[in-house]
Motif scaffolding. Structure first.
Motif, PDB file in Angstrom:
ATOM      1  N   ALA A 297       0.822  -1.214   0.000  1.00  0.00           N
ATOM      2  CA  ALA A 297       0.000   0.000   0.000  1.00  0.00           C
ATOM      3  C   ALA A 297       0.853   1.260   0.000  1.00  0.00           C
ATOM      4  O   ALA A 297       0.348   2.349  -0.257  1.00  0.00           O
ATOM      5  N   LYS A 298       2.152   1.116   0.255  1.00  0.00           N
ATOM      6  CA  LYS A 298       3.054   2.269   0.216  1.00  0.00           C
ATOM      7  C   LYS A 298       3.622   2.494  -1.181  1.00  0.00           C
ATOM      8  O   LYS A 298       4.406   3.401  -1.395  1.00  0.00           O
ATOM      9  N   SER A 299       3.196   1.670  -2.134  1.00  0.00           N
ATOM     10  CA  SER A 299       3.636   1.779  -3.527  1.00  0.00           C
ATOM     11  C   SER A 299       2.495   2.314  -4.385  1.00  0.00           C
ATOM     12  O   SER A 299       1.475   1.638  -4.562  1.00  0.00           O
ATOM     13  N   ILE A 300       2.661   3.510  -4.918  1.00  0.00           N
ATOM     14  CA  ILE A 300       1.602   4.109  -5.746  1.00  0.00           C
ATOM     15  C   ILE A 300       1.367   3.264  -7.000  1.00  0.00           C
ATOM     16  O   ILE A 300       0.231   3.102  -7.439  1.00  0.00           O
ATOM     17  N   MET A 301       2.427   2.690  -7.557  1.00  0.00           N
ATOM     18  CA  MET A 301       2.267   1.837  -8.743  1.00  0.00           C
ATOM     19  C   MET A 301       1.512   0.557  -8.376  1.00  0.00           C
ATOM     20  O   MET A 301       0.719   0.056  -9.169  1.00  0.00           O
ATOM     21  N   GLY A 302       1.766   0.048  -7.183  1.00  0.00           N
ATOM     22  CA  GLY A 302       1.034  -1.127  -6.723  1.00  0.00           C
ATOM     23  C   GLY A 302      -0.450  -0.846  -6.606  1.00  0.00           C
ATOM     24  O   GLY A 302      -1.288  -1.655  -7.014  1.00  0.00           O
ATOM     25  N   ILE A 303      -0.782   0.314  -6.043  1.00  0.00           N
ATOM     26  CA  ILE A 303      -2.194   0.691  -5.892  1.00  0.00           C
ATOM     27  C   ILE A 303      -2.868   0.776  -7.252  1.00  0.00           C
ATOM     28  O   ILE A 303      -3.967   0.255  -7.450  1.00  0.00           O
ATOM     29  N   PHE A 304      -2.198   1.410  -8.223  1.00  0.00           N
ATOM     30  CA  PHE A 304      -2.797   1.564  -9.547  1.00  0.00           C
ATOM     31  C   PHE A 304      -2.875   0.254 -10.324  1.00  0.00           C
ATOM     32  O   PHE A 304      -3.590   0.173 -11.317  1.00  0.00           O
ATOM     33  N   SER A 305      -2.164  -0.774  -9.871  1.00  0.00           N
ATOM     34  CA  SER A 305      -2.233  -2.058 -10.568  1.00  0.00           C
ATOM     35  C   SER A 305      -3.491  -2.843 -10.181  1.00  0.00           C
ATOM     36  O   SER A 305      -3.817  -3.845 -10.810  1.00  0.00           O
ATOM     37  N   LEU A 306      -4.204  -2.386  -9.143  1.00  0.00           N
ATOM     38  CA  LEU A 306      -5.416  -3.069  -8.698  1.00  0.00           C
ATOM     39  C   LEU A 306      -6.651  -2.490  -9.382  1.00  0.00           C
ATOM     40  O   LEU A 306      -6.628  -1.379  -9.894  1.00  0.00           O
TER      41      LEU A 306
END
Length: 77
Positions: free
Chosen positions: A39-48
């Motif tokens: 959740a501290k990764s903006i790219m991770g959030i946008f991958s969902l």
């Protein structure tokens, strides 16, 4: 471990959510179905798939602080 159902509806929400997560010293993950991202990764959030509710898993015992911090993002449980 604190679990909280959250909803992120816009890019601004994702950015705000990411910055709030970064203030915590513990691990914070977002879960969407079988997928987990940091959740501290903006790219991770946008991958969902942000159209669906997400589960925030915070590796802390301070449930009150987590619920207060993310009150604007709380979704339907």
């Amino acid at each position: 471990m604190v679990k909280l159902t959250v909803k992120i509806v816009s890019m601004q929400d994702a950015d705000k959510f990411n910055k709030l997560c970064s203030k915590f010293d513990c691990d914070m993950d977002l879960q969407s179905g079988k997928y987990y991202v940091d959740a501290k990764s903006i790219m991770g959030i946008f991958s969902l798939d942000l159209s669906k509710p997400l589960i925030l898993n915070a590796d802390t015992d301070d449930e009150a602080k987590v619920k207060e911090t993310f009150a604007d993002f709380v979704g339907e449980e």
